[in-house]
Write a protein that holds these residues in place. Structure first.
Motif, mmCIF file in Angstrom:
data_model
loop_
_atom_site.group_PDB
_atom_site.id
_atom_site.type_symbol
_atom_site.label_atom_id
_atom_site.label_comp_id
_atom_site.label_asym_id
_atom_site.label_seq_id
_atom_site.Cartn_x
_atom_site.Cartn_y
_atom_site.Cartn_z
ATOM 1 N N GLN B 71 11.778 3.371 6.973
ATOM 2 C CA GLN B 71 11.602 2.053 6.364
ATOM 3 C C GLN B 71 11.664 2.089 4.846
ATOM 4 O OE1 GLN B 71 8.020 0.218 7.912
ATOM 5 N NE2 GLN B 71 8.444 0.908 10.001
ATOM 6 N N SER B 72 11.885 3.282 4.278
ATOM 7 C CA SER B 72 11.894 3.451 2.809
ATOM 8 C C SER B 72 10.649 2.821 2.198
ATOM 9 C CB SER B 72 13.157 2.831 2.192
ATOM 10 O OG SER B 72 14.313 3.488 2.661
ATOM 11 N N SER B 73 9.506 3.118 2.805
ATOM 12 C CA SER B 73 8.274 2.493 2.330
ATOM 13 C C SER B 73 7.207 3.542 2.039
ATOM 14 C CB SER B 73 7.749 1.493 3.355
ATOM 15 O OG SER B 73 7.282 2.161 4.518
ATOM 16 N N PHE B 74 6.274 3.147 1.214
ATOM 17 C CA PHE B 74 5.138 4.012 0.838
ATOM 18 C C PHE B 74 3.978 3.074 0.545
ATOM 19 C CE2 PHE B 74 3.191 7.883 -0.111
ATOM 20 C CZ PHE B 74 2.656 7.936 -1.391
ATOM 21 N N ASN B 75 3.417 2.492 1.603
ATOM 22 C CA ASN B 75 2.384 1.472 1.458
ATOM 23 C C ASN B 75 1.013 2.087 1.213
ATOM 24 O OD1 ASN B 75 4.435 -0.314 1.924
ATOM 25 N ND2 ASN B 75 3.760 -0.848 4.003
ATOM 26 N N LEU B 76 0.262 1.443 0.368
ATOM 27 C CA LEU B 76 -1.078 1.903 -0.006
ATOM 28 C C LEU B 76 -2.104 1.142 0.818
ATOM 29 C CD1 LEU B 76 -2.696 3.623 -2.158
ATOM 30 C CD2 LEU B 76 -2.851 1.487 -3.465
ATOM 31 N N ARG B 77 -3.130 1.848 1.307
ATOM 32 C CA ARG B 77 -4.137 1.209 2.154
ATOM 33 C C ARG B 77 -5.531 1.649 1.754
ATOM 34 N NH1 ARG B 77 -0.511 2.672 6.962
ATOM 35 N NH2 ARG B 77 -1.899 4.450 7.244
ATOM 36 N N LYS B 78 -6.463 0.748 2.063
ATOM 37 C CA LYS B 78 -7.882 1.088 1.920
ATOM 38 C C LYS B 78 -8.642 0.316 2.988
ATOM 39 C CE LYS B 78 -11.650 1.733 -1.323
ATOM 40 N NZ LYS B 78 -12.122 1.695 -2.728
ATOM 41 N N PRO B 79 -9.514 0.968 3.757
ATOM 42 C CA PRO B 79 -10.172 0.304 4.884
ATOM 43 C C PRO B 79 -11.161 -0.790 4.467
ATOM 44 C CG PRO B 79 -10.489 2.689 4.983
ATOM 45 C CD PRO B 79 -9.823 2.385 3.685
ATOM 46 N N SER B 80 -11.829 -0.592 3.323
ATOM 47 C CA SER B 80 -12.854 -1.542 2.904
ATOM 48 C C SER B 80 -12.844 -1.630 1.380
ATOM 49 C CB SER B 80 -14.225 -1.084 3.408
ATOM 50 O OG SER B 80 -15.247 -1.959 2.963
#
Lengths: 115, 114
Positions: B71-80
Motif C-alpha cells: 500500500q506504500s504506507s507507513f501509518n502512525l498509531r497510538k492506542p490511547s
C-alpha cells in the motif's frame, strides 16, 4: 551536550537586506542540512553538506548560499532578502554511520520575517 | 524522486481515544521511513524509524507505525491519546543516495479534546 543550536531565534528584515543564519552541532556529525518550513508544505531542503568541505543544492536553493565553515558549523546566507523567504528555518545534522541510515537531529529553528 | 503525502491536514481526537495518522510515500527502492513530531515553537523530534525487518516499529511516547509495502504506507498509531500529544506530525522518506536527503510530507496537526 547542546545538540544542534541555531542563532538567531527570531529576525525581521526589510526587502533587500542580507543576513546569515548560524548553525552549530556538537555531536561530531558528518552531514548537515538547512530546511525551510512553510504552512502545509512540510520541510523543504534548501542545501546540504554531506561532509566537511562539500555542499550541494536541495529542492529550493534559489536566493540562498551556504558555507560549511568546519565540521561543526554550517551557515545559511540570504544575500538580498525577499518576502517569499519569510519562513521558519531549521538546521539538522546526521552521523554518517556505516551500514545504516541514521536519523537527522534538528535545531530549534529561526523564525524569519521579510517585510 | 521520492515524495510523501499526508492526506489529513488536521485531526481532532478525544483524550483516551485511539489515533491513526496516515502517510503514503513514493520511492523507487526500499524506503527509509520516519515519523517526527513538532510541538509548537519547537524543532522536530524523532518518534520512530523503519529501515528493514519487522514491519511494525515501536517508537517513543507509546507510538508505533506499520510499514505496508503493498500500500506504500507507513501509518502512525497510538492506542490511547494524551493531551500532551497535541502537536504537528511529519512523515518523511530518506534517500540513501545523494546525501541521504529527507523528503517530508506536509504534516498533520493533531488536536486533542479533553
Amino acid at each position: 551536550n547542546a545538540g544542534v543550536t541555531q542563532t538567531p531565534k527570531f529576525q525581521v528584515l526589510k526587502t533587500g537586506q542580507s543576513m546569515t543564519l548560524q548553525c552549530a552541532q556538537d555531536m561530531n556529525h558528518n552531514s548537515m542540512y538547512w530546511y525551510r518550513q512553510d504552512p502545509g508544505m512540510g520541510l523543504r531542503l534548501i542545501y546540504y553538506s554531506a561532509s566537511e568541505g562539500t555542499t550541494d543544492k536541495g529542492e529550493v536553493p534559489n536566493g540562498y548560499n551556504v558555507s560549511r565553515l568546519n565540521k561543526r558549523e554550517f551557515s545559511l546566507r540570504l544575500e538580498s532578502a525577499a518576502p517569499s523567504q519569510t519562513s521558519v528555518y531549521f538546521c539538522a545534522s546526521r552521523d554518517r554511520g556505516a551500514g545504516s541510515y541514521n536519523e537527522q537531529f534538528f535545531g530549534p529553528g529561526t523564525r524569519l520575517t521579510v517585510l | 524522486a521520492q515524495s510523501v503525502t499526508q492526506p489529513d491536514i488536521h485531526i481532532t481526537v478525544s483524550e483516551g481515544a485511539s489515533l491513526e495518522l496516515r502517510c503514503n510515500y513514493s520511492y523507487g527502492a526500499t524506503p527509509y521511513l520516519f515519523w517526527y513530531v513538532q510541538s509548537p515553537g519547537q524543532g522536530l523530534q524523532l518518534l520512530l524509524k523503519y529501515f528493514s525487518g519487522d514491519t511494525l516499529v515501536q517508537g517513543i511516547k507509546g507510538f508505533e507505525a506499520e510499514f505496508k509495502r503493498s500500500q506504500s504506507s507507513f501509518n502512525l498509531r497510538k492506542p490511547s491519546v494524551h493531551w500532551s500529544d497535541a502537536a504537528e506530525y511529519f512523515c518523511a522518506v530518506g534517500a540513501p543516495n545523494a546525501g541521504n536527503m529527507l523528503t517530508f510530507g506536509g504534516g498533520t496537526r493533531l488536536m486533542v479534546k479533553p
